[in-house]
Design an enzyme around this catalytic site. Structure first.
Site, PDB file in Angstrom:
ATOM      1  N   ASP A  29       0.845  -1.197   0.000  1.00 47.95           N
ATOM      2  CA  ASP A  29       0.000   0.000   0.000  1.00 47.95           C
ATOM      3  C   ASP A  29       0.883   1.251   0.000  1.00 47.95           C
ATOM      4  O   ASP A  29       1.891   1.324   0.706  1.00 47.95           O
ATOM      5  CB  ASP A  29      -0.915  -0.019   1.236  1.00 47.95           C
ATOM      6  CG  ASP A  29      -2.083   0.932   1.098  1.00 47.95           C
ATOM      7  OD1 ASP A  29      -3.228   0.471   0.970  1.00 47.95           O
ATOM      8  OD2 ASP A  29      -1.849   2.169   1.109  1.00 47.95           O
ATOM      9  N   ILE A  30       0.491   2.228  -0.782  1.00 46.04           N
ATOM     10  CA  ILE A  30       1.288   3.456  -0.915  1.00 46.04           C
ATOM     11  C   ILE A  30       1.243   4.292   0.359  1.00 46.04           C
ATOM     12  O   ILE A  30       2.109   5.127   0.589  1.00 46.04           O
ATOM     13  CB  ILE A  30       0.764   4.277  -2.138  1.00 46.04           C
ATOM     14  CG1 ILE A  30       1.835   5.208  -2.668  1.00 46.04           C
ATOM     15  CG2 ILE A  30      -0.505   5.035  -1.802  1.00 46.04           C
ATOM     16  CD1 ILE A  30       1.495   5.802  -4.026  1.00 46.04           C
ATOM     17  N   ASN A  86     -12.735  -3.355   2.681  1.00 47.22           N
ATOM     18  CA  ASN A  86     -13.699  -2.262   2.747  1.00 47.22           C
ATOM     19  C   ASN A  86     -14.616  -2.332   1.535  1.00 47.22           C
ATOM     20  O   ASN A  86     -14.152  -2.531   0.408  1.00 47.22           O
ATOM     21  CB  ASN A  86     -12.977  -0.919   2.788  1.00 47.22           C
ATOM     22  CG  ASN A  86     -12.163  -0.739   4.054  1.00 47.22           C
ATOM     23  OD1 ASN A  86     -12.619  -1.095   5.140  1.00 47.22           O
ATOM     24  ND2 ASN A  86     -10.965  -0.195   3.929  1.00 47.22           N
ATOM     25  N   HIS A  99     -10.120  -5.467  -3.275  1.00 49.84           N
ATOM     26  CA  HIS A  99      -8.773  -5.615  -2.714  1.00 49.84           C
ATOM     27  C   HIS A  99      -8.866  -6.045  -1.267  1.00 49.84           C
ATOM     28  O   HIS A  99      -9.712  -5.572  -0.510  1.00 49.84           O
ATOM     29  CB  HIS A  99      -7.956  -4.322  -2.839  1.00 49.84           C
ATOM     30  CG  HIS A  99      -8.668  -3.083  -2.398  1.00 49.84           C
ATOM     31  ND1 HIS A  99      -9.652  -2.465  -3.148  1.00 49.84           N
ATOM     32  CD2 HIS A  99      -8.542  -2.336  -1.278  1.00 49.84           C
ATOM     33  CE1 HIS A  99     -10.091  -1.394  -2.506  1.00 49.84           C
ATOM     34  NE2 HIS A  99      -9.446  -1.301  -1.363  1.00 49.84           N
ATOM     35  N   HIS A 101      -6.882  -5.966   2.153  1.00 52.01           N
ATOM     36  CA  HIS A 101      -5.764  -5.386   2.901  1.00 52.01           C
ATOM     37  C   HIS A 101      -5.189  -6.458   3.814  1.00 52.01           C
ATOM     38  O   HIS A 101      -5.933  -7.079   4.591  1.00 52.01           O
ATOM     39  CB  HIS A 101      -6.239  -4.235   3.800  1.00 52.01           C
ATOM     40  CG  HIS A 101      -6.772  -3.030   3.096  1.00 52.01           C
ATOM     41  ND1 HIS A 101      -6.031  -1.880   2.914  1.00 52.01           N
ATOM     42  CD2 HIS A 101      -7.997  -2.768   2.546  1.00 52.01           C
ATOM     43  CE1 HIS A 101      -6.774  -0.963   2.302  1.00 52.01           C
ATOM     44  NE2 HIS A 101      -7.973  -1.483   2.060  1.00 52.01           N
TER      45      HIS A 101
HETATM   46  P1  5GP Z   1      -9.678   1.309   0.357  1.00 51.86           P
HETATM   47  O1  5GP Z   1      -9.705   2.645   1.025  1.00 51.86           O
HETATM   48  O2  5GP Z   1     -10.425   1.318  -0.969  1.00 51.86           O
HETATM   49  O3  5GP Z   1     -10.094   0.164   1.242  1.00 51.86           O
HETATM   50  O4  5GP Z   1      -8.155   0.997   0.034  1.00 51.86           O
HETATM   51  C1  5GP Z   1      -7.489   1.554  -1.046  1.00 51.86           C
HETATM   52  C2  5GP Z   1      -6.026   1.565  -0.679  1.00 51.86           C
HETATM   53  O5  5GP Z   1      -5.282   1.795  -1.865  1.00 51.86           O
HETATM   54  C3  5GP Z   1      -5.620   2.633   0.319  1.00 51.86           C
HETATM   55  O6  5GP Z   1      -5.073   2.026   1.492  1.00 51.86           O
HETATM   56  C4  5GP Z   1      -4.589   3.469  -0.441  1.00 51.86           C
HETATM   57  O7  5GP Z   1      -3.511   3.903   0.374  1.00 51.86           O
HETATM   58  C5  5GP Z   1      -4.137   2.522  -1.525  1.00 51.86           C
HETATM   59  N1  5GP Z   1      -3.697   3.174  -2.744  1.00 51.86           N
HETATM   60  C6  5GP Z   1      -4.325   4.199  -3.394  1.00 51.86           C
HETATM   61  N2  5GP Z   1      -3.643   4.539  -4.494  1.00 51.86           N
HETATM   62  C7  5GP Z   1      -2.558   3.715  -4.544  1.00 51.86           C
HETATM   63  C8  5GP Z   1      -1.477   3.603  -5.482  1.00 51.86           C
HETATM   64  O8  5GP Z   1      -1.371   4.314  -6.483  1.00 51.86           O
HETATM   65  N3  5GP Z   1      -0.555   2.645  -5.215  1.00 51.86           N
HETATM   66  C9  5GP Z   1      -0.631   1.836  -4.105  1.00 51.86           C
HETATM   67  N4  5GP Z   1       0.335   0.920  -3.952  1.00 51.86           N
HETATM   68  N5  5GP Z   1      -1.655   1.916  -3.232  1.00 51.86           N
HETATM   69  C10 5GP Z   1      -2.593   2.853  -3.448  1.00 51.86           C
END
Ligand code: 5GP
Ligand code: ZN
Length: 113
Positions: A29-30, A86, A99, A101
């Site tokens: 995760d970034i 999520n 995705h 986590h």
């Molecule tokens: P969500 O909030 O949808 O459950 O998780 C999305 C995740 O994707 C977040 O934890 C966010 O930090 C990660 N994320 C968003 N953009 C990027 C990206 O460009 N590269 C990576 N490696 N992770 C990303």
């Protein structure tokens, strides 16, 4: 192709990929929320848990198996880790590509916020 994670799977956007097979890709995760924070995604676009088709059950099980394998590889399986998926706005899903986590390497409180 506009989906961010489809573009990461395709290699159009750089990421720290830690695992890849014909079904799934895993990358760091970034914006990590724990010492280990990896996202495991299907290579094919599935918007969320709410849109999993019956024929995709095995694929989704594969994502969990990959997550467990990576937890062992990262050295967090014994102390424990958390898988989070999520789904939708109330849960804060920000990328509409399924995705998982994988979080670990520190104590994770419960209940989540
Ligand atoms: P969500 O909030 O949808 O459950 O998780 C999305 C995740 O994707 C977040 O934890 C966010 O930090 C990660 N994320 C968003 N953009 C990027 C990206 O460009 N590269 C990576 N490696 N992770 C990303
Ligand atoms: Zn996608």
């Amino acid at each position: 192709m506009t989906c961010l994670f489809c573009r990461i799977v395709a290699g159009e956007i750089d990421s720290d990929i830690v695992y890849r097979d014909e079904i799934s890709t895993a990358f760091r995760d970034i914006n990590p929320q724990a010492p280990v924070h990896i996202l495991v995604v299907p290579n094919d676009h599935i918007p969320s848990v709410a849109s999993i088709a019956p024929e995709q059950e095995q694929l989704v099980g594969h994502l969990l198996h990959v997550a467990g394998t990576l937890a062992k590889r990262e050295g967090i399986a014994t102390r424990g880790f958390r898988l989070v998926v999520n789904t939708g706005p109330d849960a804060g899903q920000s990328v509409d590509h399924l995705h998982v986590h994988l979080l670990g390497g520190r104590h994770l409180s419960w209940p989540p916020g």
